[in-house]
Design a protein around this motif. Structure first.
Motif, short mmCIF file in Angstrom:
data_model
loop_
_atom_site.label_atom_id
_atom_site.label_comp_id
_atom_site.label_asym_id
_atom_site.label_seq_id
_atom_site.Cartn_x
_atom_site.Cartn_y
_atom_site.Cartn_z
N THR A 125 75.64 43.64 -23.51
CA THR A 125 75.90 44.77 -24.40
C THR A 125 77.04 44.48 -25.37
OG1 THR A 125 77.49 45.81 -22.88
CG2 THR A 125 75.17 46.48 -22.67
N ILE A 167 79.49 47.25 -27.39
CA ILE A 167 79.72 48.69 -27.53
C ILE A 167 81.07 48.96 -28.16
CG2 ILE A 167 79.98 50.88 -26.27
CD1 ILE A 167 78.22 49.53 -24.04
N LEU A 169 83.24 52.54 -29.00
CA LEU A 169 83.24 53.98 -28.76
C LEU A 169 84.59 54.56 -29.13
CD1 LEU A 169 81.83 55.82 -25.64
CD2 LEU A 169 84.18 56.28 -26.40
N VAL A 211 76.14 59.17 -32.51
CA VAL A 211 75.81 58.37 -31.34
C VAL A 211 74.55 57.55 -31.60
CG1 VAL A 211 75.24 58.43 -28.89
CG2 VAL A 211 76.83 60.12 -29.83
N THR A 246 72.74 54.58 -29.43
CA THR A 246 72.65 53.64 -28.31
C THR A 246 71.32 52.91 -28.26
OG1 THR A 246 71.72 55.25 -26.75
CG2 THR A 246 74.15 55.15 -26.94
N ASP A 304 71.20 59.40 -26.19
CA ASP A 304 71.93 59.89 -27.37
C ASP A 304 72.03 61.41 -27.33
OD1 ASP A 304 72.01 57.26 -28.18
OD2 ASP A 304 70.72 57.54 -29.93
N VAL A 342 79.70 56.56 -31.02
CA VAL A 342 79.24 55.47 -30.16
C VAL A 342 78.28 54.58 -30.93
CG1 VAL A 342 78.10 54.85 -27.99
CG2 VAL A 342 79.35 57.02 -28.15
N ALA A 350 76.21 51.26 -29.86
CA ALA A 350 75.89 50.39 -28.73
C ALA A 350 74.65 49.57 -29.02
CB ALA A 350 75.69 51.22 -27.47
N THR A 368 73.00 49.13 -20.82
CA THR A 368 73.53 49.94 -21.92
C THR A 368 74.14 51.24 -21.41
OG1 THR A 368 71.91 48.99 -23.45
CG2 THR A 368 72.97 51.06 -24.12
N ASP A 416 77.32 50.53 -19.21
CA ASP A 416 78.46 50.04 -19.99
C ASP A 416 79.02 51.11 -20.92
OD1 ASP A 416 78.04 47.72 -18.61
OD2 ASP A 416 77.85 46.43 -20.38
N VAL A 417 78.19 51.99 -21.44
CA VAL A 417 78.72 53.12 -22.22
C VAL A 417 79.59 53.99 -21.31
CG1 VAL A 417 78.14 55.26 -23.44
CG2 VAL A 417 76.93 53.14 -23.99
N LEU A 475 83.38 54.80 -22.08
CA LEU A 475 83.81 56.19 -22.22
C LEU A 475 84.93 56.51 -21.23
CD1 LEU A 475 83.62 59.00 -23.41
CD2 LEU A 475 81.66 59.45 -21.90
#
Length: 195
Positions: free
Chosen positions: A13, A15, A17, A29, A31, A37, A53, A55, A66, A69-70, A74
């Motif tokens: 990934t 990312i 954020l 957002v 992703t 989303d 975000v 991603a 994904t 890891d978000v 976060l």
């Protein structure tokens, strides 16, 4: 303003954020997972956080990396945006109804991660998101933020409602816990420290 931009780049990934705890509920957002989303937008809107975000993940494998890891990123943004936690209420809870669903979320920004998840769903996927990934997402937040997080479904049948109520309840509870209370001197702890 209590905001932070967190990044995570791995072989799975990439990312970026940005979270503003003192926002208005705006979000941007992307992703690559439409349902995810939608959930993140609901979290931001109802928590009154500003969230951005971007991603890119190995969605050709599946959505797991994904979404997880978000959650990590976060949680990191929450922890860093709070700084030393001076003056915050620390605790937050919300009981959110959504049609037949009733979802409880309770938070302690204690600096010590703990996660309890009591939610029953009956489908494997909503859109392109595996429903089981909601648990992985919130687990990742709990541990990267150093947050005691309880999510409990009191009633619910419609899986869309269940997940949406979960994300919105989390936003509302986190908003409560991160609010500054002018009556609190230093941190809300008899030990004199949170963590």
């Amino acid at each position: 303003m209590r905001s932070y931009t967190a990044k995570r780049t791995t072989k799975e990934t990439n990312i970026t954020l940005t979270l503003n705890l003192d926002g208005k509920g705006t979000s941007d957002v992307k992703t690559g997972i439409g349902f995810f989303d939608h959930m993140l937008q609901g979290f931001a809107k109802h928590g009154l956080f500003d969230l951005r975000v971007e991603a890119e993940g190995d969605l050709y494998v599946d959505a797991h990396h994904t979404v997880e890891d978000v959650g990590i990123v976060l949680g990191t943004a929450i922890r860093e945006a709070l700084g030393d936690k001076a003056g915050i209420r620390r605790y937050g809870s919300f009981l959110l109804p959504m049609d037949e669903t009733l979802m409880l979320c309770a938070i302690d920004l204690s600096g010590r991660p703990y996660f309890v998840y009591d939610v029953a769903t009956s489908v494997d996927k909503l859109g392109e998101m595996d429903v089981e990934l909601a648990k992985e997402f919130f687990y990742a937040i709990s541990y990267s933020a150093g947050m005691n997080l309880h999510i409990r479904m009191l009633s619910g049948d419609n899986n869309h409602h269940i997940l949406e109520a979960m994300f919105k309840a989390f936003g509302k509870a986190l908003d409560q816990a991160t609010q500054v209370d002018e009556r609190i001197e230093g941190v809300l702890s008899t030990k004199g420290t949170i963590g």
